[in-house]
Design an enzyme around this catalytic site. Structure first.
Site, PDB file in Angstrom:
ATOM      1  N   HIS A 267      98.641  37.082  54.554  1.00 58.79           N
ATOM      2  CA  HIS A 267      98.278  36.585  55.883  1.00 58.79           C
ATOM      3  C   HIS A 267      99.149  35.388  56.267  1.00 58.79           C
ATOM      4  O   HIS A 267      99.772  35.364  57.333  1.00 58.79           O
ATOM      5  CB  HIS A 267      96.798  36.194  55.877  1.00 58.79           C
ATOM      6  CG  HIS A 267      96.294  35.655  57.176  1.00 58.79           C
ATOM      7  ND1 HIS A 267      95.603  36.420  58.083  1.00 58.79           N
ATOM      8  CD2 HIS A 267      96.370  34.415  57.729  1.00 58.79           C
ATOM      9  CE1 HIS A 267      95.280  35.688  59.134  1.00 58.79           C
ATOM     10  NE2 HIS A 267      95.735  34.456  58.940  1.00 58.79           N
ATOM     11  N   GLU A 268      99.190  34.390  55.382  1.00 63.05           N
ATOM     12  CA  GLU A 268      99.965  33.182  55.699  1.00 63.05           C
ATOM     13  C   GLU A 268     101.462  33.475  55.724  1.00 63.05           C
ATOM     14  O   GLU A 268     102.210  32.864  56.505  1.00 63.05           O
ATOM     15  CB  GLU A 268      99.638  32.067  54.703  1.00 63.05           C
ATOM     16  CG  GLU A 268      98.174  31.653  54.648  1.00 63.05           C
ATOM     17  CD  GLU A 268      97.590  31.269  56.005  1.00 63.05           C
ATOM     18  OE1 GLU A 268      98.353  30.860  56.898  1.00 63.05           O
ATOM     19  OE2 GLU A 268      96.359  31.392  56.170  1.00 63.05           O
ATOM     20  N   HIS A 271     102.297  34.618  59.130  1.00 63.98           N
ATOM     21  CA  HIS A 271     102.518  33.461  60.012  1.00 63.98           C
ATOM     22  C   HIS A 271     103.920  32.891  59.790  1.00 63.98           C
ATOM     23  O   HIS A 271     104.649  32.574  60.736  1.00 63.98           O
ATOM     24  CB  HIS A 271     101.489  32.373  59.712  1.00 63.98           C
ATOM     25  CG  HIS A 271     100.144  32.592  60.312  1.00 63.98           C
ATOM     26  ND1 HIS A 271      99.945  32.789  61.665  1.00 63.98           N
ATOM     27  CD2 HIS A 271      98.901  32.606  59.746  1.00 63.98           C
ATOM     28  CE1 HIS A 271      98.641  32.926  61.904  1.00 63.98           C
ATOM     29  NE2 HIS A 271      97.997  32.827  60.761  1.00 63.98           N
ATOM     30  N   GLU A 298      98.483  35.069  65.245  1.00 63.60           N
ATOM     31  CA  GLU A 298      97.521  35.773  64.388  1.00 63.60           C
ATOM     32  C   GLU A 298      97.812  37.269  64.327  1.00 63.60           C
ATOM     33  O   GLU A 298      97.510  37.914  63.329  1.00 63.60           O
ATOM     34  CB  GLU A 298      96.094  35.530  64.883  1.00 63.60           C
ATOM     35  CG  GLU A 298      95.580  34.126  64.650  1.00 63.60           C
ATOM     36  CD  GLU A 298      95.513  33.738  63.180  1.00 63.60           C
ATOM     37  OE1 GLU A 298      95.355  34.641  62.332  1.00 63.60           O
ATOM     38  OE2 GLU A 298      95.620  32.539  62.881  1.00 63.60           O
TER      39      GLU A 298
END
Length: 504
Positions: A267-268, A271, A298
């Site tokens: 997820h990060e 980003h 997101e």
């Protein structure tokens, strides 16, 4: 001074202001990773002073004069050109920031720094009362900010604009309403089946050191450049893009849950890939050198975490790698069983650990609560009770403790009210973007089976990352997909996927 000279001077000034902002970002990252707790008061003073300096420089009338000198000139005559987009967004930011007094900006920076430290302690000790005084102050300062900005409708609109420029509560609620209705139906279908994946597979013992090795391997395959970034440990995972050549991600490890750190890292890293793909070397300091909205941000993190990381094709390649690292835990696990385990659906307390189906319900709950808090319909002291009551309405389970309820997220301690809807918006955008990527790259899923994610990253770089804030979120979404924002692509994707897993 000609319009071109004014634009060049404005670029110079904004770059210097952004350098100060990057210093603030470094201090904020270090505060949440390595700073000793005893340094909280000093760090609060440091960040408060920097926030005041940045605000003072950006709201200087000279900045407004430079923006005015460029507006309505040949420099910005081409709509959506880089120059036009920069001036459009700078005017929007300048008009908002000049409404905030410097004293409020400094006090909010100081208070949120202290509040984040107190929140981390309170979460660990399950002690909401210890956090309450600072939470009350943060909420009060946040409401003051909304009043200074001004708004139509309700206070939430003023704060939502900080994260999703141009969006309104009314527009978002209009999308969220059918989303919730269809999610509830999908969840009921899943819960009504007799076929249940064996979730215990991901709850075996996974050495945190080996999780780190595997997580870095996966992030590298995604395209995360460890020469221009790093991975560290924190209480609540986040990504910080300081500027050209420095983007950092964090995670947390749970010895008995492989999902937490692995999908947190993916997820990060999603980003981070967005931050690394924006042309900061050319446009640092200007809006086109920044993300267009947190909803689009997101969409990138959720796409890598879910459409990629929770796909069967991803694990066709990575399960054999994982078996070599976690030999005891995964020795007897088949691909189908593992795929089912990482896609297990059940209502749970923690948002960042939630499955794809229930995740958006966590967001809708927070959206509902924040709107009521900002309208002062809920007092800070009453948040635990209101959270627990509404959580049961949404998920059908009782919250056992505040650290699994209203204390689980860092956002309110950081003054980030208005942020949560961007997670659900990100899920909606991610489904539309990924469907378009599959259309443009017909063998995309076969590439995943080979551990090749380069064409997906290239597609994202070309269609989303490189634009920065050149287009507002909704316009970017329509430019890329040819369709307005809708919950239907997300529901279609989830219905097909979970229908196969759960047999309906």
């Amino acid at each position: 001074m000609t319009p071109k000279e004014a634009y060049d001077e404005l670029t110079k000034q904004c770059k210097e202001i952004s350098l100060l902002g990057s210093v603030t970002a470094v201090l904020g990252w270090e505060e949440r990773t390595y700073m000793p707790r005893g340094g909280a008061d000093l760090r609060a003073q440091q960040l408060s002073m920097l926030a005041g300096m940045i605000h003072e420089r950006f709201t200087d009338p000279k900045i407004g004069d430079l923006i005015s000198a460029v507006e309505n000139t040949d420099v910005v005559k081409v709509e959506d050109s880089i120059e036009a987009a920069n001036i459009r967004e700078l005017r929007h930011q300048y008009d908002k920031e000049t409404k905030l007094p410097k004293s409020l900006v400094e006090e909010l920076a100081k208070t949120t720094t202290l509040a984040q430290g107190k929140w981390a302690e309170a979460r660990k000790q399950n002690d909401f009362k210890a956090f309450l005084p600072l939470l009350e102050k943060v909420i009060d300062l946040t409401i003051q900010s909304a009043e200074c900005y001004g708004y139509e409708g309700e206070p939430y609109n003023a704060l939502l604009d900080n994260y999703e420029p141009g969006a309104t509560v009314e527009e978002i609620a209009g999308v969220f309403k059918p989303l919730r209705e269809d999610l509830v139906k999908l969840l009921a279908k899943i819960q009504g089946t007799s076929k249940k994946p064996d979730v215990s597979i991901i709850e075996r013992e996974y050495d945190p050191e080996l999780q780190k090795v595997f997580g870095e391997m996966v992030a590298g395959a995604q395209g995360f450049d460890f020469n221009n970034g790093r991975l560290d440990i924190t209480t609540h995972p986040f990504c910080s893009g300081f500027g050209p050549g420095d983007t950092r991600i964090t995670t947390r490890y749970n010895r008995n849950r492989l999902n937490d750190a692995l999908f947190g890292i993916m997820h990060e890293a999603g980003h981070a890939l967005y931050e690394m793909g924006i042309q900061k070397d050319k446009h640092f300091g200007m809006p086109v050198g920044e993300a267009t909205s947190l909803g689009i941000h997101e969409s990138q993190s959720r796409m890598w975490e879910n459409q990629v990381g929770r796909s069967k094709e991803f694990w066709m390649y990575f399960l054999p790698q994982a078996k070599r690292i976690f030999r005891e835990a995964l020795a007897d696990v088949s691909l189908d069983d593992f795929y089912g385990a990482v896609n297990y659906v059940t209502p749970s307390y923690i948002r960042v650990e939630a499955d794809e189906v229930t995740y958006n319900l966590h967001i809708l709950l927070r959206f509902e609560l924040e709107r009521a808090i900002l309208k002062r319909e809920i007092k800070p002291a009453d948040i635990p009770g209101e959270w627990n009551r509404r959580f049961k309405d949404y998920f059908g389970i009782e919250v056992d403790k505040d650290s699994n309820g209203c204390l689980q997220d860092v956002h309110w301690s950081a003054g980030l009210m208005g942020y949560f809807p961007t997670y659900a918006l990100g899920n909606l955008y991610s489904a539309q973007f990924f469907a378009k990527a599959q259309q443009d790259i017909p063998d995309l899923m076969e590439q995943f089976q080979r551990g090749d994610f380069s064409q997906l990253l290239g597609w994202l770089r070309k269609n989303i990352h490189c634009h920065g804030s050149r287009y507002r979120a909704r316009k970017l979404g329509e430019k890329v997909t040819g369709q307005p924002l809708s919950h239907k692509p997300l529901l279609d994707y989830m219905t097909k996927k979970f229908g196969e897993i759960y047999g309906f």
